[in-house]
Design a protein around this motif. Sequence first.
Motif, PDB file in Angstrom:
ATOM      1  N   ALA A 125      -1.574  -8.621   0.107  1.00  0.00           N
ATOM      2  CA  ALA A 125      -1.279  -7.317   0.570  1.00  0.00           C
ATOM      3  C   ALA A 125      -2.729  -6.528   0.249  1.00  0.00           C
ATOM      4  N   ASP A 126      -3.000  -5.526   0.916  1.00  0.00           N
ATOM      5  CA  ASP A 126      -3.987  -4.623   0.419  1.00  0.00           C
ATOM      6  C   ASP A 126      -3.671  -3.718  -0.506  1.00  0.00           C
ATOM      7  N   LEU A 127      -2.429  -3.371  -0.257  1.00  0.00           N
ATOM      8  CA  LEU A 127      -1.686  -2.381  -0.992  1.00  0.00           C
ATOM      9  C   LEU A 127      -0.115  -2.608  -1.182  1.00  0.00           C
ATOM     10  N   MET A 128       0.321  -2.309  -2.407  1.00  0.00           N
ATOM     11  CA  MET A 128       1.838  -2.073  -2.689  1.00  0.00           C
ATOM     12  C   MET A 128       2.098  -0.864  -3.226  1.00  0.00           C
ATOM     13  N   ILE A 129       3.143  -0.306  -2.685  1.00  0.00           N
ATOM     14  CA  ILE A 129       3.561   1.013  -3.008  1.00  0.00           C
ATOM     15  C   ILE A 129       4.947   0.769  -3.555  1.00  0.00           C
ATOM     16  N   THR A 130       5.347   1.437  -4.798  1.00  0.00           N
ATOM     17  CA  THR A 130       6.695   1.280  -5.237  1.00  0.00           C
ATOM     18  C   THR A 130       6.920   2.198  -6.189  1.00  0.00           C
ATOM     19  N   SER A 131       8.124   2.430  -6.625  1.00  0.00           N
ATOM     20  CA  SER A 131       8.380   3.371  -7.698  1.00  0.00           C
ATOM     21  C   SER A 131       7.733   2.876  -9.092  1.00  0.00           C
ATOM     22  N   ALA A 132       7.511   3.955 -10.109  1.00  0.00           N
ATOM     23  CA  ALA A 132       6.811   3.544 -11.065  1.00  0.00           C
ATOM     24  C   ALA A 132       7.847   2.785 -12.305  1.00  0.00           C
ATOM     25  N   ASP A 133       9.170   2.842 -11.852  1.00  0.00           N
ATOM     26  CA  ASP A 133       9.914   1.957 -12.834  1.00  0.00           C
ATOM     27  C   ASP A 133       9.907   0.387 -12.368  1.00  0.00           C
ATOM     28  N   LEU A 134       9.109   0.085 -11.295  1.00  0.00           N
ATOM     29  CA  LEU A 134       9.012  -1.367 -10.978  1.00  0.00           C
ATOM     30  C   LEU A 134       7.564  -1.891 -11.443  1.00  0.00           C
ATOM     31  N   GLU A 135       6.767  -0.912 -12.085  1.00  0.00           N
ATOM     32  CA  GLU A 135       5.345  -1.505 -12.577  1.00  0.00           C
ATOM     33  C   GLU A 135       5.573  -2.913 -13.324  1.00  0.00           C
ATOM     34  N   SER A 136       6.272  -2.742 -14.347  1.00  0.00           N
ATOM     35  CA  SER A 136       6.201  -4.038 -15.158  1.00  0.00           C
ATOM     36  C   SER A 136       6.574  -5.389 -14.036  1.00  0.00           C
ATOM     37  N   ALA A 137       7.619  -5.160 -13.199  1.00  0.00           N
ATOM     38  CA  ALA A 137       8.112  -6.251 -12.381  1.00  0.00           C
ATOM     39  C   ALA A 137       7.028  -6.908 -11.529  1.00  0.00           C
ATOM     40  N   LEU A 138       5.913  -5.944 -11.194  1.00  0.00           N
ATOM     41  CA  LEU A 138       4.742  -6.293 -10.458  1.00  0.00           C
ATOM     42  C   LEU A 138       3.348  -6.891 -11.282  1.00  0.00           C
ATOM     43  N   GLU A 139       3.721  -6.870 -12.587  1.00  0.00           N
ATOM     44  CA  GLU A 139       2.443  -7.212 -13.217  1.00  0.00           C
ATOM     45  C   GLU A 139       2.112  -8.528 -13.012  1.00  0.00           C
ATOM     46  N   GLY A 140       0.680  -8.909 -12.753  1.00  0.00           N
ATOM     47  CA  GLY A 140       0.203  -9.986 -12.593  1.00  0.00           C
ATOM     48  C   GLY A 140      -0.170 -10.194 -10.927  1.00  0.00           C
ATOM     49  N   VAL A 141       0.491  -9.372 -10.230  1.00  0.00           N
ATOM     50  CA  VAL A 141       0.399  -9.504  -8.776  1.00  0.00           C
ATOM     51  C   VAL A 141      -0.949  -9.021  -8.353  1.00  0.00           C
ATOM     52  N   GLU A 142      -1.750  -9.733  -7.610  1.00  0.00           N
ATOM     53  CA  GLU A 142      -3.065  -9.376  -7.293  1.00  0.00           C
ATOM     54  C   GLU A 142      -3.041  -8.658  -6.034  1.00  0.00           C
ATOM     55  N   ALA A 143      -2.652  -7.293  -6.127  1.00  0.00           N
ATOM     56  CA  ALA A 143      -2.858  -6.240  -4.969  1.00  0.00           C
ATOM     57  C   ALA A 143      -3.241  -4.920  -5.718  1.00  0.00           C
ATOM     58  N   ASN A 144      -3.805  -4.123  -4.787  1.00  0.00           N
ATOM     59  CA  ASN A 144      -3.847  -2.696  -5.357  1.00  0.00           C
ATOM     60  C   ASN A 144      -2.223  -2.270  -5.173  1.00  0.00           C
ATOM     61  N   LYS A 145      -2.193  -1.202  -6.149  1.00  0.00           N
ATOM     62  CA  LYS A 145      -0.666  -0.712  -6.240  1.00  0.00           C
ATOM     63  C   LYS A 145      -0.817   0.871  -6.384  1.00  0.00           C
ATOM     64  N   ILE A 146       0.225   1.458  -5.827  1.00  0.00           N
ATOM     65  CA  ILE A 146       0.440   2.901  -6.014  1.00  0.00           C
ATOM     66  C   ILE A 146       1.661   2.924  -6.541  1.00  0.00           C
ATOM     67  N   PHE A 147       1.960   3.569  -7.722  1.00  0.00           N
ATOM     68  CA  PHE A 147       3.354   3.738  -8.220  1.00  0.00           C
ATOM     69  C   PHE A 147       3.816   5.246  -8.107  1.00  0.00           C
ATOM     70  N   ILE A 148       5.014   5.407  -7.785  1.00  0.00           N
ATOM     71  CA  ILE A 148       5.450   6.756  -7.224  1.00  0.00           C
ATOM     72  C   ILE A 148       6.528   7.470  -8.235  1.00  0.00           C
ATOM     73  N   ASP A 149       6.259   8.340  -8.725  1.00  0.00           N
ATOM     74  CA  ASP A 149       7.673   8.907  -9.749  1.00  0.00           C
ATOM     75  C   ASP A 149       8.694   9.382  -9.208  1.00  0.00           C
ATOM     76  N   ASN A 150       8.622   9.978  -8.013  1.00  0.00           N
ATOM     77  CA  ASN A 150       9.596  10.609  -7.346  1.00  0.00           C
ATOM     78  C   ASN A 150       9.692  10.216  -5.881  1.00  0.00           C
ATOM     79  N   LEU A 151      10.309   9.419  -5.536  1.00  0.00           N
ATOM     80  CA  LEU A 151      10.333   8.723  -4.077  1.00  0.00           C
ATOM     81  C   LEU A 151      10.914   9.589  -3.052  1.00  0.00           C
TER      82      LEU A 151
END
Length: 92
Positions: free
Chosen positions: A47-73
Amino acid sequence: MEIITVCGMGFGTSLMLKMTVDEILEQVGIKAEVSALDAGSAKGRNADLMITSADLESALEGVEANKIFIDNLTDADEVKQKLLHYLNKVSK
Protein backbone atom coordinates in the motif's frame (compact mmCIF):
# COMPACT_ATOMS: atom_id res chain seq x y z
CA MET A 1 -3.24 5.67 -4.27
CA GLU A 2 -3.97 2.79 -1.93
CA ILE A 3 -4.51 3.48 1.76
CA ILE A 4 -5.04 0.80 4.39
CA THR A 5 -6.51 1.53 7.80
CA VAL A 6 -5.37 -1.02 10.36
CA CYS A 7 -6.53 -2.31 13.72
CA GLY A 8 -5.94 -5.48 15.68
CA MET A 9 -8.96 -7.41 14.40
CA GLY A 10 -9.75 -5.64 11.10
CA PHE A 11 -13.15 -4.30 12.06
CA GLY A 12 -14.34 -1.66 14.47
CA THR A 13 -11.44 0.74 14.78
CA SER A 14 -10.13 0.26 11.26
CA LEU A 15 -13.62 0.73 9.79
CA MET A 16 -14.14 3.89 11.83
CA LEU A 17 -10.77 5.16 10.64
CA LYS A 18 -11.64 4.23 7.03
CA MET A 19 -14.85 6.27 7.18
CA THR A 20 -12.92 9.25 8.57
CA VAL A 21 -10.26 8.96 5.87
CA ASP A 22 -12.89 8.60 3.12
CA GLU A 23 -14.61 11.76 4.36
CA ILE A 24 -11.35 13.74 4.48
CA LEU A 25 -10.36 12.63 0.99
CA GLU A 26 -13.77 13.60 -0.35
CA GLN A 27 -13.50 17.03 1.29
CA VAL A 28 -10.17 17.74 -0.40
CA GLY A 29 -11.04 16.09 -3.72
CA ILE A 30 -8.49 13.28 -3.68
CA LYS A 31 -9.39 9.84 -4.99
CA ALA A 32 -7.88 6.81 -3.27
CA GLU A 33 -8.74 3.20 -2.59
CA VAL A 34 -9.17 2.84 1.17
CA SER A 35 -9.40 -0.58 2.82
CA ALA A 36 -9.80 -1.64 6.45
CA LEU A 37 -7.69 -4.63 7.54
CA ASP A 38 -6.34 -6.38 10.61
CA ALA A 39 -2.63 -6.01 11.43
CA GLY A 40 -1.73 -9.53 10.24
CA SER A 41 -3.38 -9.09 6.84
CA ALA A 42 -1.91 -5.60 6.43
CA LYS A 43 1.61 -7.02 6.74
CA GLY A 44 1.12 -8.94 3.51
CA ARG A 45 -0.26 -6.04 1.47
CA ASN A 46 1.50 -3.42 -0.58
CA ALA A 47 0.00 0.00 0.00
CA ASP A 48 1.07 3.58 -0.41
CA LEU A 49 0.01 4.41 3.14
CA MET A 50 -1.12 2.65 6.30
CA ILE A 51 -3.01 4.52 9.00
CA THR A 52 -3.37 2.98 12.45
CA SER A 53 -3.32 3.67 16.16
CA ALA A 54 -0.02 4.48 17.81
CA ASP A 55 -0.21 1.31 19.91
CA LEU A 56 0.15 -0.86 16.77
CA GLU A 57 3.44 0.71 15.71
CA SER A 58 5.52 -2.27 16.87
CA ALA A 59 3.14 -4.73 15.17
CA LEU A 60 3.85 -3.08 11.80
CA GLU A 61 7.63 -2.85 12.12
CA GLY A 62 9.31 -4.03 8.96
CA VAL A 63 6.27 -3.39 6.77
CA GLU A 64 7.40 -1.51 3.67
CA ALA A 65 4.81 1.26 3.54
CA ASN A 66 4.49 4.82 4.68
CA LYS A 67 2.65 4.88 8.00
CA ILE A 68 0.66 7.40 9.99
CA PHE A 69 0.15 6.64 13.67
CA ILE A 70 -2.84 8.23 15.36
CA ASP A 71 -2.83 8.88 19.11
CA ASN A 72 -6.58 9.52 19.49
CA LEU A 73 -8.64 7.62 16.92
CA THR A 74 -11.80 9.54 17.80
CA ASP A 75 -10.10 12.85 16.97
CA ALA A 76 -10.97 13.48 13.32
CA ASP A 77 -8.89 16.67 13.40
CA GLU A 78 -5.75 14.70 14.30
CA VAL A 79 -6.42 12.24 11.47
CA LYS A 80 -7.04 15.08 9.02
CA GLN A 81 -3.95 17.02 10.07
CA LYS A 82 -1.64 14.00 9.76
CA LEU A 83 -3.20 12.76 6.52
CA LEU A 84 -3.05 16.18 4.83
CA HIS A 85 0.55 16.62 5.99
CA TYR A 86 1.43 13.29 4.36
CA LEU A 87 -0.47 14.10 1.15
CA ASN A 88 1.18 17.52 0.88
CA LYS A 89 4.60 15.93 1.39
CA VAL A 90 4.15 13.28 -1.33
CA SER A 91 2.63 15.67 -3.87
CA LYS A 92 5.78 17.79 -3.99
